[in-house]
Design an enzyme around this catalytic site. Sequence first.
Site, PDB file in Angstrom:
ATOM      1  N   GLU A 135     -37.070  35.243  35.040  1.00 33.65           N
ATOM      2  CA  GLU A 135     -37.158  33.790  35.274  1.00 33.65           C
ATOM      3  C   GLU A 135     -38.137  33.505  36.398  1.00 33.65           C
ATOM      4  O   GLU A 135     -38.060  34.119  37.458  1.00 33.65           O
ATOM      5  CB  GLU A 135     -35.797  33.210  35.724  1.00 33.65           C
ATOM      6  CG  GLU A 135     -34.725  33.210  34.673  1.00 33.65           C
ATOM      7  CD  GLU A 135     -33.432  32.543  35.170  1.00 33.65           C
ATOM      8  OE1 GLU A 135     -33.475  31.813  36.178  1.00 33.65           O
ATOM      9  OE2 GLU A 135     -32.394  32.771  34.544  1.00 33.65           O
ATOM     10  N   GLU A 161     -28.101  36.940  36.258  1.00 40.18           N
ATOM     11  CA  GLU A 161     -28.108  36.896  37.731  1.00 40.18           C
ATOM     12  C   GLU A 161     -26.868  37.576  38.312  1.00 40.18           C
ATOM     13  O   GLU A 161     -26.150  37.021  39.137  1.00 40.18           O
ATOM     14  CB  GLU A 161     -28.236  35.450  38.234  1.00 40.18           C
ATOM     15  CG  GLU A 161     -29.522  34.799  37.747  1.00 40.18           C
ATOM     16  CD  GLU A 161     -29.803  33.423  38.358  1.00 40.18           C
ATOM     17  OE1 GLU A 161     -28.845  32.734  38.747  1.00 40.18           O
ATOM     18  OE2 GLU A 161     -30.987  33.062  38.429  1.00 40.18           O
TER      19      GLU A 161
END
Length: 494
Positions: free
Chosen positions: A280, A182
Amino acid sequence: MKTIKRIISGLIAAILLTTALSVSAQEAVTVEPIRFRHDHFIKGMDVSSVLSLEKSGVKFYRSDGEEADLFQILADSGVNYIRVRVWNHPYDNAGNSYGGGNNDAAAAAKIGKRAAQYGMKLLVDFHYSDFWADPAKQKAPKAWENMSLTEKSTALYEFTYNSLEEIKSAGAEIGMVQIGNETTAGIAGESDFSAMAQLFNAGAKAVRDFDRETLVALHFTNPEKTAVMKWLADSLNQYQVAYDVFSSSYYPQWHGTLDNLTAVLRYVRETYHKEVMVAETAYPYTLDDTDGFSNTVTRWNCSGENMRWNFTPQGQAGELRDVMSAVNDADGLGVFYWEGAWITVGDTTGLSGSELESQIQHNRQLWEQNGAGWASSYAKEYDPDDAGKYFGGSAVDNQAFFDATGRALPSLDVFRLVDGTKYLLGDVNRDGRVSVEDATLIQKAVGEMEELDVQQKALADVNGDSKVDVVDATLIQEYVADLSVQFPIGSEQL
Ligand code: CA
């Protein structure tokens, strides 16, 4: 008379109860199949917390109630890739673990080895931090804190290369490596893009030196911020970052529409000639909590406009199916479901008062001792403002594919249903797994002692030569003896 009446009414109640239980256990999910454009579309799952759960006594069961290795259940369900996070040193000075699965490189090696035993590849997700890295937190590992950028690049290269060697030598089959987690706003304490690019390239070089065939992935969040995603892809191009896969998270409560996700991924793929995927996603099958620690999605915050699937196993399967379809529409590589087995270490369902308090107390001990929760109290030295205040259990137990007892939910079938088949290739007797019984059934059919229907014949022809014969039976026997052996064709052929 009275006694007989009581027995009969008891029997009726027992029958009704049995019927109700079997109906709820078998309440099958249905999803529209997807015509996948990639030959081997990734149907992945992150199960990073599994070792800490098992250490805490959690067991996993097939949907029929039989206990089995989580990795075997996943492989039998059509999952073909496992993702695992790696933190550099998630421990305090006294050696206490920060929790969250205690995911150092040694844990990743154990998880990768078990994935490979059941024919699944591994995506290694380096956070380059000693604990959770996310859009708001990209703190460098303790050991890198005072390093110059050049020193940090070297350290990142060495950590990546050495960890991959350790994971591979345990027996894992590493197919892809994520350089950072991320990393929309930074990586390992660096937020200036030229510094980020230097670290991305140091990681990418380590992967190339480790194995030329392994894919290098980068991972960003917030696809709904289209301009930011385009800026990131453009900046990576300008700074000549040598990567293969541009990946995004997609959580429907935060990340916009699926049409927008497809558009962003397609733009990156077509403009910069990169592979794209979702690293994800997750969705609740219930809004109830089962471990005494609040979840990321609850009945008080679940009303976003893109939370449009029901909070049931059917809705959970539908969300994953639709995310896979959105990625497929962008010619993407695949989708990983995040922590699909992070269930409770002690079910709090239906408890109240002192019983509830004592169960939560028990769970707290397991989170603290075994790292089975998202953070232990020991994480506060490294992450005082978040983990230090809110350490505790699983925030996604209601987004797992297993119920609070560890039993597979009907939604786990989605991984096969998207192929248009409920059964794995080789599962001739259609009991949900490929076993020696299937080989025996083929041998009996060849000896004309059993007759196979049209679907069974398709499931039995594992080498795809349009014949059902002893060669297929032998291939199944070899597969059963060594589950990492793959049939010549994939289950998507059915
Ligand atoms: Ca929870």
